[in-house]
Scaffold this motif. Structure first.
Motif, mmCIF file in Angstrom:
data_model
loop_
_atom_site.group_PDB
_atom_site.id
_atom_site.type_symbol
_atom_site.label_atom_id
_atom_site.label_comp_id
_atom_site.label_asym_id
_atom_site.label_seq_id
_atom_site.Cartn_x
_atom_site.Cartn_y
_atom_site.Cartn_z
ATOM 1 N N ARG A 132 -23.710 35.885 -17.176
ATOM 2 C CA ARG A 132 -22.301 35.697 -16.824
ATOM 3 C C ARG A 132 -21.479 36.632 -17.700
ATOM 4 N NH1 ARG A 132 -20.957 29.658 -17.837
ATOM 5 N NH2 ARG A 132 -21.897 30.304 -19.813
ATOM 6 N N ARG A 168 -12.757 32.933 -19.378
ATOM 7 C CA ARG A 168 -13.685 32.270 -18.467
ATOM 8 C C ARG A 168 -14.939 33.116 -18.310
ATOM 9 N NH1 ARG A 168 -12.734 31.897 -12.050
ATOM 10 N NH2 ARG A 168 -14.918 31.549 -11.587
ATOM 11 N N TRP A 192 -17.803 34.325 -15.830
ATOM 12 C CA TRP A 192 -17.913 34.549 -14.392
ATOM 13 C C TRP A 192 -19.338 34.961 -14.020
ATOM 14 C CZ3 TRP A 192 -13.511 35.458 -10.940
ATOM 15 C CH2 TRP A 192 -12.267 35.256 -11.549
ATOM 16 N N GLU A 249 -19.170 35.074 -8.281
ATOM 17 C CA GLU A 249 -17.757 34.744 -8.420
ATOM 18 C C GLU A 249 -16.914 36.013 -8.497
ATOM 19 O OE1 GLU A 249 -18.068 30.452 -10.723
ATOM 20 O OE2 GLU A 249 -18.223 32.306 -11.890
ATOM 21 N N THR A 293 -13.993 36.488 -5.559
ATOM 22 C CA THR A 293 -12.649 36.104 -5.984
ATOM 23 C C THR A 293 -11.566 36.937 -5.281
ATOM 24 O OG1 THR A 293 -11.202 35.665 -7.862
ATOM 25 C CG2 THR A 293 -12.536 37.672 -7.981
#
Length: 158
Positions: free
Chosen positions: A22, A118, A120, A124, A128
Motif C-alpha cells: 500500500r 491514508r 492506498w 483504490e 478513485t
C-alpha cells in the motif's frame, strides 16, 4: 515575446510502501483538494535522499532509522505557485519502505496544511475520483509491487 522560465525549485518525494504494497498519501485542501506523496523542497546543501528522510519526519513523524530508503524511481517537473511565486518544481521520487506502526503524525515537526494521511491499495488508486499526484502513481506502485524496479528513473506527468 517569450515568457521567462520560472526559477527551479528542487524537491524530494517518497513513494512510501508498507509490507502489503500500500502507498501512503497525504491530503491537502488547496486547489480543490488532492492527494500526494510526502515530500518537499531541498534545504541549502542537502541532497535528495537526505531531504526525503527529513520530509518524512517533518510531515509524518517517521524516524529516519525506521525507513528503508531505496533507489530513485521517478522524476517529475511541474510549474506551479509556491509562496505566491511561480516556480518550476523538479521532483525526484524515492522508494521508502515503512511500517504503518512507524507513522506518527502527532509527532510531525512541520505538518503544513496536511488534512489527513491514508494508505492506498493499487486498486483504490486506480478507481478513485479524487485527484492524486503524480499522475501515473498507480502504474509505478504496481511495477514496484511486482518487483519491476526501473533501470533509470521514469518521467511522470503532472
Amino acid at each position: 515575446m517569450t515568457t521567462p522560465t520560472p526559477p527551479i525549485r528542487e524537491a524530494a518525494r517518497a513513494v512510501v510502501l508498507d509490507a502489503d504494497q500500500r502507498v501512503l498519501l497525504l491530503r491537502y485542501d488547496e486547489n480543490g483538494g488532492f492527494w500526494v506523496t510526502p515530500g518537499g523542497s531541498l534545504e541549502e546543501g542537502e541532497d535528495h535522499a537526505t531531504a526525503t528522510l527529513r520530509e518524512l519526519g517533518e510531515e509524518l513523524g517517521i524516524d529516519a532509522k525506521n525507513v528503508e530508503l531505496g533507489a530513485q524511481l521517478a522524476q517529475r517537473c511541474k510549474d506551479h505557485r509556491v509562496g505566491g511565486r511561480e516556480v518550476r518544481q523538479v521532483e525526484r521520487y524515492y522508494l521508502a519502505r515503512v511500517s504503518p506502526a512507524d507513522v506518527h503524525p502527532a509527532c510531525a515537526a512541520q505538518p503544513d496544511n496536511i488534512r489527513e494521511y491514508r494508505w492506498w491499495t493499487e486498486g483504490e488508486l486506480r478507481s478513485t475520483r479524487a485527484t492524486v499526484y503524480p499522475r501515473g502513481l498507480a502504474d509505478l506502485v504496481a511495477a514496484v509491487a511486482e518487483g519491476h524496479m526501473p533501470q533509470r528513473p521514469i518521467i511522470l506527468a503532472g
